[in-house]
Design an enzyme around this catalytic site. Sequence first.
Site, PDB file in Angstrom:
ATOM      1  N   HIS A  64      39.794  31.519  43.021  1.00 50.44           N
ATOM      2  CA  HIS A  64      39.205  32.798  42.601  1.00 50.44           C
ATOM      3  C   HIS A  64      39.195  33.804  43.761  1.00 50.44           C
ATOM      4  O   HIS A  64      39.686  34.928  43.616  1.00 50.44           O
ATOM      5  CB  HIS A  64      37.786  32.545  42.082  1.00 50.44           C
ATOM      6  N   GLU A  65      38.673  33.403  44.891  1.00 52.40           N
ATOM      7  CA  GLU A  65      38.575  34.356  46.008  1.00 52.40           C
ATOM      8  C   GLU A  65      39.964  34.717  46.518  1.00 52.40           C
ATOM      9  O   GLU A  65      40.227  35.860  46.871  1.00 52.40           O
ATOM     10  CB  GLU A  65      37.697  33.797  47.134  1.00 52.40           C
ATOM     11  N   GLU A  72      36.249  41.236  38.546  1.00 49.07           N
ATOM     12  CA  GLU A  72      35.650  39.913  38.348  1.00 49.07           C
ATOM     13  C   GLU A  72      36.126  39.238  37.057  1.00 49.07           C
ATOM     14  O   GLU A  72      36.521  38.074  37.064  1.00 49.07           O
ATOM     15  CB  GLU A  72      34.122  39.985  38.402  1.00 49.07           C
ATOM     16  N   ALA A 106      30.915  32.536  46.926  1.00 48.42           N
ATOM     17  CA  ALA A 106      31.888  32.879  47.955  1.00 48.42           C
ATOM     18  C   ALA A 106      32.248  34.351  47.836  1.00 48.42           C
ATOM     19  O   ALA A 106      31.945  34.993  46.825  1.00 48.42           O
ATOM     20  CB  ALA A 106      33.151  32.038  47.800  1.00 48.42           C
ATOM     21  N   GLU A 165      35.309  37.485  48.779  1.00 46.05           N
ATOM     22  CA  GLU A 165      36.752  37.681  48.973  1.00 46.05           C
ATOM     23  C   GLU A 165      37.134  38.664  50.063  1.00 46.05           C
ATOM     24  O   GLU A 165      38.224  39.252  50.000  1.00 46.05           O
ATOM     25  CB  GLU A 165      37.352  38.157  47.648  1.00 46.05           C
ATOM     26  N   ASN A 166      36.302  38.886  51.094  1.00 47.95           N
ATOM     27  CA  ASN A 166      36.640  39.829  52.172  1.00 47.95           C
ATOM     28  C   ASN A 166      38.110  39.697  52.570  1.00 47.95           C
ATOM     29  O   ASN A 166      38.625  38.601  52.734  1.00 47.95           O
ATOM     30  CB  ASN A 166      35.777  39.540  53.400  1.00 47.95           C
TER      31      ASN A 166
HETATM   32  N1  BES Z   1      32.818  39.038  44.723  1.00 43.61           N
HETATM   33  C1  BES Z   1      32.117  37.863  44.363  1.00 43.61           C
HETATM   34  C2  BES Z   1      30.988  37.538  45.289  1.00 43.61           C
HETATM   35  C3  BES Z   1      29.765  38.379  45.105  1.00 43.61           C
HETATM   36  C4  BES Z   1      28.980  38.217  44.005  1.00 43.61           C
HETATM   37  C5  BES Z   1      29.373  39.298  46.015  1.00 43.61           C
HETATM   38  C6  BES Z   1      27.836  38.986  43.849  1.00 43.61           C
HETATM   39  C7  BES Z   1      28.255  40.071  45.856  1.00 43.61           C
HETATM   40  C8  BES Z   1      27.462  39.913  44.772  1.00 43.61           C
HETATM   41  C9  BES Z   1      33.041  36.656  44.337  1.00 43.61           C
HETATM   42  O1  BES Z   1      34.368  36.928  44.122  1.00 43.61           O
HETATM   43  C10 BES Z   1      32.602  35.814  43.188  1.00 43.61           C
HETATM   44  O2  BES Z   1      32.765  36.236  42.083  1.00 43.61           O
HETATM   45  N2  BES Z   1      32.048  34.651  43.444  1.00 43.61           N
HETATM   46  C11 BES Z   1      31.486  33.789  42.454  1.00 43.61           C
HETATM   47  C12 BES Z   1      32.303  32.562  42.235  1.00 43.61           C
HETATM   48  C13 BES Z   1      33.439  32.768  41.297  1.00 43.61           C
HETATM   49  C14 BES Z   1      34.309  31.556  41.201  1.00 43.61           C
HETATM   50  C15 BES Z   1      33.011  33.173  39.915  1.00 43.61           C
HETATM   51  C16 BES Z   1      30.117  33.402  42.967  1.00 43.61           C
HETATM   52  O3  BES Z   1      29.842  33.665  44.139  1.00 43.61           O
HETATM   53  O4  BES Z   1      29.338  32.877  42.203  1.00 43.61           O
HETATM   54 ZN    ZN Z   2      34.913  37.288  42.142  1.00 41.54          ZN
END
Ligand code: BES
Ligand code: ZN
Length: 882
Positions: free
Chosen positions: A305-306, A328, A270, A272-273
């Site tokens: 998380h988001e 992160e 996901a 977080e836009n």
């Molecule tokens: N900002 C990330 C999404 C992302 C990841 C965008 C890699 C571009 C490249 C988002 O907040 C995120 O960390 N998502 C995780 C899930 C989270 C619960 C650890 C994911 O997508 O796996």
């Molecule tokens: Zn994240």
Amino acid sequence: MRSDTGQVFKLEDYRPCDYLIPETDLTFRLDPDRTIVVAQLSIERRDGARAAKTPLVLDGDGLELVSLEIDGAPVSGDDYTVSPDRLSLHAPPAARSFTLTVTTRLAPAGNEALMGLYRSNGVYCTQCEAEGFRRITYFLDRPDILSVYTVRIEADRGSAPLLLSNGNPGETGPLPDGRHFAVWHDPFPKPSYLFALVAGDLAVVKDRFVTRSGRPVELGIYVEHGKQGRTAYAMDALKRSMIWDETVFGREYDLDVFNIVAVSDFNMGAMENKGLNIFNDKYVLADEDTATDADFANIEAIIAHEYFHNWTGNRITCRDWFQLCLKEGLTVYRDHEFSADQRSRAVKRIAEVRLLKGHQFPEDQGPLAHPVRPRRYREINNFYTATVYEKGSEVVRMIRTVVGAETFRQGMDLYFERHDGEAATVEDFVRAFEDVSGQDLSQFFLWYQQAGTPNVTAKASYSAADKELVLEIEQSVPPTPGESRKRLMHIPLAFGLVGPDGADMGWDHVEGATVKDGVIHLRKRKHRLRFGGIAKRPRLSLNRGFSAPVTLSVEEKRADRLFLARHDGDLYGRWQALNTLLVDTLIRSARHIRGGRDAVLPEDLVALCGDIAADDALEPAYRALALTLPSEADIAREMGSNIDPDAILAARTLLVQAIAHAHGADFEALHAEMSQAGPFSPDAESAGRRALKNVLLDYLAARGADAAPAAQHYAGATNMTDRAAALAVLVNRHAGSAETMQALADFERSYRDDPLVLDKWFQIQAAAPGPETLEAVRALAAHPAFSVANPNRLRALVGTFSSANQTGFHRADGEGYRFFGDIILAVDRKNPQVAARLATALRSWRSLEPERKAVAREALLRLASADGLSVDLRDIVERTLA
Ligand code: BES
Ligand code: ZN
């Protein structure tokens, strides 16, 4: 696809940009094959920037420029150069600010990389982190360029009645030719990676939240038509997250709307836009008939998380991508704490540690090791790693341990206050805690800078005559790629001295290290601690709660370990003792088996497992975790070298069988007890009972060849958790039986039109242990429902096979790797990010026994020499081989 220039980005090269873009106005004229994007950028030369007329160089990625204007007038061809990857204005106007209008043309329908603007099931959507915005327009596509966005979307009203972007909604209206428009404005300056747009025909479920200061927020979850009934859990998790962040961190939401959109083609979990989170639908949609308890728990964690990123990531963002852990790692820490508060803290912590050891430890101990804050990268997408995320979260947890809970909250408040609206660094973050605590955290800062899992050894000796316990502890950090010499770390180890009745014992005085609030602070290579005034010999429970992410070896008697596994008052410590006993046994057993000797099946350990299962004082979820033996990958990791997955599988299976045979009758009774349940509820308590029940079903099935009981459970299941668990038991314990074939056919028939559930069907079959699974996986890759273009389907089959099937993937003849290599190369042509991520499954190849090591190396060399590899995949393959 970008060509590989071999460029390496370095932290030390960071320099602020000469230009700023305070405002960005975007107009999208959406069309599947010919979308026009007009970007009107207010450009300002930064104070203190070098001379006027410094060239303005904007990033692009595969772009087609249609036109270029400055302050409304076309720019002469002599004044700029343009390529798909870059737009350079040689001599921008002398005025301090001007408006640059960039028009580009895109083909979202042909975008298979799922970065930038693309289509998923007919819905236009975007993914811009990390560097996807440059696939939409030429821009200063770096996170320290913060801009206020206004977005106008125009599209066909019939196929795209819904038009969403970041921030708050503005004007809407009709346009000629059956089209319409909507305007969105986001008042918070943000980096380009947080931009988002969604347009299509989706259903919405709405709700409302009033923040504690009285701001009403309209909440929306947008899903495919017909799936509205599966959004209730996600909506509830969102509202719980909003309350939690107010209560625990004092953070409120800041816009009038918060929207979540679920799409079925998404590279990650996901995103977080700002005000418009976009989710892989796997992490939104759930009901009892289609989602397992693990799915529910993931949804809760990822929604949180988001949402939490709104403060840790969006309001305060990262100065550059080297600081990725700033958002992160911290946000993972926050979602871990949220889940711990919503569920059972001890169970959550054990699950986290299993995951950390399962993913981050192998990364930190192999060729892809890097610090939590890396110093260099070729492709930033390859640094969204377990180290940045999970170890990054552990480092934040350690800061809390080091400064104390109250001071930690003060430090967070100070961080928010100081850096709101800024692009910050890890130094800024740590400085906030130094300032509120008055502590010097420079040695602690090594956790961000040094790669590798520290090793800690400990030995306790007790003298009854002196009533003294002497504890000798030593640390060392192993070399990692590019870092041969390591400095000594500050390692906070929570501990307890467990007395004969299981209760913690106190001491009169201690010397040899700082010991405060139940934590020993290691700072030197060796510490010799002396605890005085101890009346009876205690057992040492060290690194409680996994307070530091280290590999710990305590020299202690087996009897003491058995004692702790039964009596440690700290539930985490109790699990850790059991886990150590199990791992040690399974390693010895696997070595025996490989050497042609008998398996190791200690009676005391088998008895202990039975007693834990029967212990009503323990919550069912804890008992289920304890009874889930270390996985084959866990055992392999702890063995470290000369790994033979077949021997490991045999050792594990024989121990499962020994436990099952010893406790069969009790397990049957307990299974029946756990099967008594009222109407379905996804709460942690009910999920724990189902987890225990299904773990017991696996043990019971391991006893013999009769598939009928598992088949009955499959047929009688009233929710997806039980149905999927029964199917897995059939596939794993009764491979090839008529009952298994029948259940697989039934599952496929029932869910062929439900992609998320059909993914489970692929996944369960891909995980079936044994070298013969490869043939099944090859057949499944030819199944009409399989496609390498959909990341969820690809991960379900190929991701599961390569990461959760040691015996199938690491087949001694190398056929598992051959299949895998073919798929990776096919994926890389469409979606490099996903191909690269998949390829990390080979990272531990050097730990295999010689025959397998040789074939794994061949597979990697074959990838390395393939034509036209993406930057992403080449980076992973070359580092893995280095
Ligand atoms: N900002 C990330 C999404 C992302 C990841 C965008 C890699 C571009 C490249 C988002 O907040 C995120 O960390 N998502 C995780 C899930 C989270 C619960 C650890 C994911 O997508 O796996
Ligand atoms: Zn994240």
